[in-house]
Design a protein around this motif. Structure first.
Motif, mmCIF file in Angstrom:
data_model
loop_
_atom_site.group_PDB
_atom_site.id
_atom_site.type_symbol
_atom_site.label_atom_id
_atom_site.label_comp_id
_atom_site.label_asym_id
_atom_site.label_seq_id
_atom_site.Cartn_x
_atom_site.Cartn_y
_atom_site.Cartn_z
ATOM 1 N N TRP A 1 95.228 19.776 -5.922
ATOM 2 C CA TRP A 1 93.829 19.405 -6.153
ATOM 3 C C TRP A 1 93.730 18.465 -7.346
ATOM 4 C CZ3 TRP A 1 89.505 20.519 -3.259
ATOM 5 C CH2 TRP A 1 89.692 21.433 -2.211
ATOM 6 N N LEU A 2 92.794 17.531 -7.250
ATOM 7 C CA LEU A 2 92.649 16.498 -8.277
ATOM 8 C C LEU A 2 91.200 16.412 -8.717
ATOM 9 C CD1 LEU A 2 94.555 13.760 -6.206
ATOM 10 C CD2 LEU A 2 95.552 15.162 -8.020
ATOM 11 N N THR A 3 91.001 16.215 -10.019
ATOM 12 C CA THR A 3 89.664 15.924 -10.525
ATOM 13 C C THR A 3 89.827 15.067 -11.769
ATOM 14 O OG1 THR A 3 87.488 16.918 -10.947
ATOM 15 C CG2 THR A 3 89.363 17.959 -12.039
ATOM 16 N N LEU A 4 88.799 14.314 -12.126
ATOM 17 C CA LEU A 4 88.988 13.334 -13.205
ATOM 18 C C LEU A 4 89.178 13.974 -14.575
ATOM 19 C CD1 LEU A 4 86.565 10.440 -12.182
ATOM 20 C CD2 LEU A 4 89.064 10.327 -12.341
ATOM 21 N N ASN A 5 88.462 15.052 -14.838
ATOM 22 C CA ASN A 5 88.638 15.763 -16.115
ATOM 23 C C ASN A 5 87.986 17.129 -16.010
ATOM 24 O OD1 ASN A 5 85.886 14.559 -16.288
ATOM 25 N ND2 ASN A 5 85.911 15.557 -18.275
ATOM 26 N N VAL A 6 88.402 18.021 -16.882
ATOM 27 C CA VAL A 6 87.825 19.372 -16.899
ATOM 28 C C VAL A 6 87.345 19.659 -18.318
ATOM 29 C CG1 VAL A 6 88.289 21.842 -16.552
ATOM 30 C CG2 VAL A 6 89.420 20.154 -15.076
ATOM 31 N N PRO A 7 86.024 19.601 -18.569
ATOM 32 C CA PRO A 7 85.538 19.949 -19.906
ATOM 33 C C PRO A 7 85.968 21.371 -20.285
ATOM 34 C CG PRO A 7 83.819 18.877 -18.619
ATOM 35 C CD PRO A 7 84.947 19.171 -17.664
ATOM 36 N N ALA A 8 86.213 21.571 -21.577
ATOM 37 C CA ALA A 8 86.791 22.838 -22.039
ATOM 38 C C ALA A 8 86.013 24.070 -21.582
ATOM 39 C CB ALA A 8 86.907 22.816 -23.564
ATOM 40 N N GLY A 9 84.695 23.941 -21.460
ATOM 41 C CA GLY A 9 83.877 25.096 -21.081
ATOM 42 C C GLY A 9 84.157 25.624 -19.680
ATOM 43 N N PHE A 10 84.822 24.846 -18.830
ATOM 44 C CA PHE A 10 85.138 25.315 -17.480
ATOM 45 C C PHE A 10 86.526 25.943 -17.374
ATOM 46 C CE2 PHE A 10 81.963 21.909 -16.760
ATOM 47 C CZ PHE A 10 80.996 22.666 -16.110
ATOM 48 N N VAL A 11 87.244 25.972 -18.504
ATOM 49 C CA VAL A 11 88.536 26.669 -18.516
ATOM 50 C C VAL A 11 88.204 28.111 -18.885
ATOM 51 C CG1 VAL A 11 90.800 26.844 -19.608
ATOM 52 C CG2 VAL A 11 89.792 24.578 -19.179
ATOM 53 N N VAL A 12 88.441 29.030 -17.931
ATOM 54 C CA VAL A 12 87.958 30.390 -18.179
ATOM 55 C C VAL A 12 88.956 31.307 -18.878
ATOM 56 C CG1 VAL A 12 86.055 30.416 -16.553
ATOM 57 C CG2 VAL A 12 88.316 30.969 -15.739
ATOM 58 N N ASP A 13 90.250 31.020 -18.757
ATOM 59 C CA ASP A 13 91.194 31.729 -19.654
ATOM 60 C C ASP A 13 92.513 30.995 -19.707
ATOM 61 O OD1 ASP A 13 92.601 32.655 -17.286
ATOM 62 O OD2 ASP A 13 91.353 34.433 -17.274
#
Ligand code: HQG
Length: 180
Positions: free
Chosen positions: A168-180
């Motif tokens: 899976w690919l996405t352009l970026n993941v802001p820190a708030g969506f990293v759950v652990d």
């Protein structure tokens, strides 16, 4: 996979994802290279390849990194590009609720402040299972699998793409969506 095949696979990753110009070939926007031209250019650069070896790499690649065109005349890497010449026209898809990103513990502090960024590649790479993420992360140090709230991201308008090999690919993941 034999040493010989691993070396050929690494070479194909290098030219089909990162530096086609190193052997004087061009990739189209979808990442395709003409196989005859690739073989000839590789040979000029001192790297011996033939169709059989390429086919063996494609079929035995553990991560299914490469694909042939329907007519069998072209080959491409299905994800992982850093070369600016390639911009595969992926169709956005609804991801599973959670996806995993493998990284090394030494990057955690930076990820907590900047989120996941693609680095030299075009996209952040995510997998459906934690084990795959751990193996990806182990390339850079002590591995850790980060759980990403992909479903919530998608609902908020982030686009997700699934390469042919399931990455899976996405352009970026802001820190708030990293759950652990
Ligand atoms: C890290 C492999 C600091 C990120 C895999 C990773 C994959 C940050 C590294 C594909 C960061 C980039 C891609 C931040 C991300 N601060 N470090 N804010 N955000 N990072 O190699 O995902 O075996 O470009 O965690 O299977 O490791 O080559 O990406 O550690 O699909 O076919 O920056 O490569 O496929 O590294 O791997 P990479 P990746 P192959």
């Amino acid at each position: 996979m034999s040493e010989h095949l691993i070396e050929a696979s690494k070479f194909l990753s290098y030219v089909l994802r990162h530096e086609p110009e190193a052997i004087g070939i061009t990739l189209d926007r979808e990442g395709w290279a003409d196989i005859e031209l690739l073989i000839a250019a590789a040979s000029t650069a001192g790297k011996w390849l033939d169709r059989e070896l390429i086919a063996t790499v494609v079929v035995t690649s553990d991560k299914k990194r490469f694909a042939f065109s329907d007519d069998g005349l072209r080959i491409r890497a299905v994800q992982g590009h850093s070369t600016a010449s390639v911009d595969i026209d992926f169709v956005a898809q609804v991801p599973p609720e959670f996806l995993y990103h493998g990284t090394a513990t030494r990057f955690l502090e930076s990820i907590q402040s900047s989120g996941l960024v693609p680095g030299s590649r075009k996209y952040v790479h995510l997998s459906e299972n934690e084990e795959t993420a751990l193996s990806v992360g182990s390339r850079y140090g002590k591995p850790v699998a980060l759980k990403v709230s992909a479903g919530v991201m998608q609902e908020r308008g982030f686009k997700f793409y699934r390469a042919e090999n399931g990455v899976w690919l996405t352009l970026n993941v802001p820190a708030g969506f990293v759950v652990d």
